[in-house]
Design a protein around this motif. Structure first.
Motif, short mmCIF file in Angstrom:
data_model
loop_
_atom_site.label_atom_id
_atom_site.label_comp_id
_atom_site.label_asym_id
_atom_site.label_seq_id
_atom_site.Cartn_x
_atom_site.Cartn_y
_atom_site.Cartn_z
N ILE A 228 0.84 -1.20 0.00
CA ILE A 228 0.00 0.00 0.00
C ILE A 228 0.87 1.25 0.00
O ILE A 228 0.59 2.22 -0.72
CB ILE A 228 -0.95 -0.02 1.22
CG1 ILE A 228 -1.98 -1.14 1.07
CG2 ILE A 228 -1.65 1.33 1.37
CD1 ILE A 228 -2.85 -1.34 2.29
N ALA A 229 1.93 1.23 0.80
CA ALA A 229 2.85 2.39 0.84
C ALA A 229 3.47 2.66 -0.52
O ALA A 229 3.65 3.82 -0.92
CB ALA A 229 3.94 2.15 1.88
N ALA A 230 3.79 1.61 -1.28
CA ALA A 230 4.39 1.78 -2.61
C ALA A 230 3.42 2.53 -3.54
O ALA A 230 3.83 3.43 -4.29
CB ALA A 230 4.75 0.43 -3.20
N TYR A 231 2.14 2.18 -3.48
CA TYR A 231 1.16 2.87 -4.33
C TYR A 231 0.90 4.30 -3.85
O TYR A 231 0.62 5.18 -4.67
CB TYR A 231 -0.14 2.06 -4.39
CG TYR A 231 -0.02 0.86 -5.29
CD1 TYR A 231 -0.20 0.97 -6.67
CD2 TYR A 231 0.33 -0.38 -4.77
CE1 TYR A 231 -0.06 -0.12 -7.50
CE2 TYR A 231 0.48 -1.48 -5.59
CZ TYR A 231 0.28 -1.35 -6.96
OH TYR A 231 0.44 -2.43 -7.79
N MET A 232 1.01 4.52 -2.55
CA MET A 232 0.87 5.89 -2.05
C MET A 232 2.04 6.76 -2.49
O MET A 232 1.86 7.92 -2.86
CB MET A 232 0.75 5.87 -0.52
CG MET A 232 -0.54 5.26 -0.02
SD MET A 232 -0.72 5.32 1.78
CE MET A 232 -0.95 7.08 2.03
N ILE A 233 3.26 6.19 -2.48
CA ILE A 233 4.43 6.92 -3.00
C ILE A 233 4.22 7.25 -4.46
O ILE A 233 4.50 8.38 -4.92
CB ILE A 233 5.71 6.10 -2.80
CG1 ILE A 233 6.03 5.95 -1.31
CG2 ILE A 233 6.88 6.74 -3.53
CD1 ILE A 233 7.16 4.99 -1.02
N SER A 234 3.71 6.29 -5.23
CA SER A 234 3.46 6.51 -6.65
C SER A 234 2.43 7.62 -6.85
O SER A 234 2.60 8.48 -7.72
CB SER A 234 2.96 5.21 -7.30
OG SER A 234 2.72 5.40 -8.67
N GLY A 235 1.38 7.63 -6.04
CA GLY A 235 0.37 8.68 -6.16
C GLY A 235 0.91 10.06 -5.82
O GLY A 235 0.60 11.04 -6.50
N VAL A 236 1.73 10.14 -4.78
CA VAL A 236 2.29 11.43 -4.38
C VAL A 236 3.26 11.96 -5.42
O VAL A 236 3.23 13.13 -5.78
CB VAL A 236 2.99 11.31 -3.00
CG1 VAL A 236 3.77 12.58 -2.69
CG2 VAL A 236 1.96 11.06 -1.90
#
Length: 336
Positions: A228-236
């Motif tokens: 989940i953190a990886a996708y949040m980094i991608s979104g940011v």
């Protein structure tokens, strides 16, 4: 000797290709090797490079994010809407964009991890959702200062000078006022992602999850949280790309992010071939973004038809990946 040559080809073949491409364009396209041309290349790849670094983080955990282009365009439209129509300040606009990117990444991660939706399908659905959502408030129109809001009303807000500074300011480094701020931001993010993935416990755990998720879970790694953190980094990072694009354009152009997804994915995947890594990595992604920028700049200066550019990018991407993985498999076979 043959094994040594094979190893050298895997590690340095792509960098040799990059050097050859620069040499060719320097000879064939007058002005390509000038400092201003070099800065233009860096400026053109800064935004796609930022997005590609986010994709790299999802690739590390064996995922993929197809929504980055839509997130970037949504951040562009949101920043323009908040300043021009809602008359908010630059910090508020930036905060809203970053919050939106993190929220989209969170939703993507939850869909993939908790609801078991395949990553390509989840992020593809999010891409279409965002493409439609960002057009609703303005009925599909771009956002600009003084635009009509209907019923005789006119938007009275404007892009903050502090916000435009992010995309238009140039630093006095070596050559007077030639280094744009988006390039500096891209390089800073690239260094941060490189350090995070390569030199921290969290980065090593993300690589472990991408290599063998089940084994990582058995040794106690919080697999779901890291994915989940990886996708949040991608979104940011995608929202940062959208902010930079909005700050450079000075308007909310609804169609300005059409090519961001393809160029960013190309840069991230080309990074597999850099130094024979055969895996996602921040340094390779940055070099891949630079390669795409050099290729497009050189073709443009040689007056190559615009419709050939995607074909050439695709051919280079396929060749780089086949070269890397085929030779890597040959080396593995030789070792056994």
């Amino acid at each position: 000797m043959s094994e040594r040559l094979l190893d050298l080809a895997i590690r340095y073949g792509f960098l040799i290709l990059l050097a050859g491409l620069v040499t060719y364009f320097s000879v064939a396209a007058p002005g390509f090797s000038s400092p201003r041309s070099a800065v233009f290349v860096l400026q053109s790849v800064a935004i796609t490079g930022v997005l590609a670094l986010g994709v790299t983080c999802t690739l590390v955990v064996d995922g993929f994010d197809l929504s980055i282009g839509a997130v970037a365009t949504s951040a562009l439209m949101l920043s323009a809407y908040s300043m021009v129509i809602l008359e908010q300040s630059a910090p508020v606009a930036v905060f809203l964009c970053l919050l939106m990117g993190a929220f989209v990444g969170l939703v993507n991660g939850l869909l993939i991890v908790k609801f078991r939706v395949p990553d390509l399908l989840a992020t593809l659905g999010m891409m279409f959702l965002l493409i439609g959502l960002q057009r609703i408030p303005t009925q599909g129109n771009s956002i600009a200062t003084g635009m009509s809001l209907g019923d005789g009303e006119v938007a009275e807000g404007a892009f903050s000078q502090a916000f435009l500074w992010i995309g238009r300011h140039r630093l006095d480094l070596v050559i007077e006022r030639l280094v744009p701020m988006p390039v500096v931001i891209f390089l800073l993010i690239a260094v941060l992602v490189w350090l995070f993935l390569g030199f921290t416990r969290h980065g090593r755990l993300m690589y472990a999850i991408g290599s063998n998720e089940r084994a990582a879970g058995l040794v106690g790694a919080p697999v779901s949280a890291y994915k989940i953190a990886a996708y949040m980094i991608s979104g940011v990072t995608a929202s940062i790309g959208g902010i930079l694009l909005a700050a450079r354009l000075g308007r909310g152009d609804i169609a300005s992010g059409n090519n961001l997804l393809l160029d960013s994915v190309a840069a991230a995947l080309i990074g597999f071939a850099v130094l024979g890594a055969a895996r996602p990595n921040a340094f390779g992604t940055a070099v891949g973004a630079l390669f795409v920028g050099i290729l497009l700049q050189g073709m443009t200066m040689m007056n190559a038809p615009y419709y050939t550019q995607d074909f050439v990018k695709g051919a280079v991407l396929v060749a780089a990946l086949v070269f890397t993985f085929y030779l890597s498999s040959r080396r593995s076979g030789a070792g056994h």
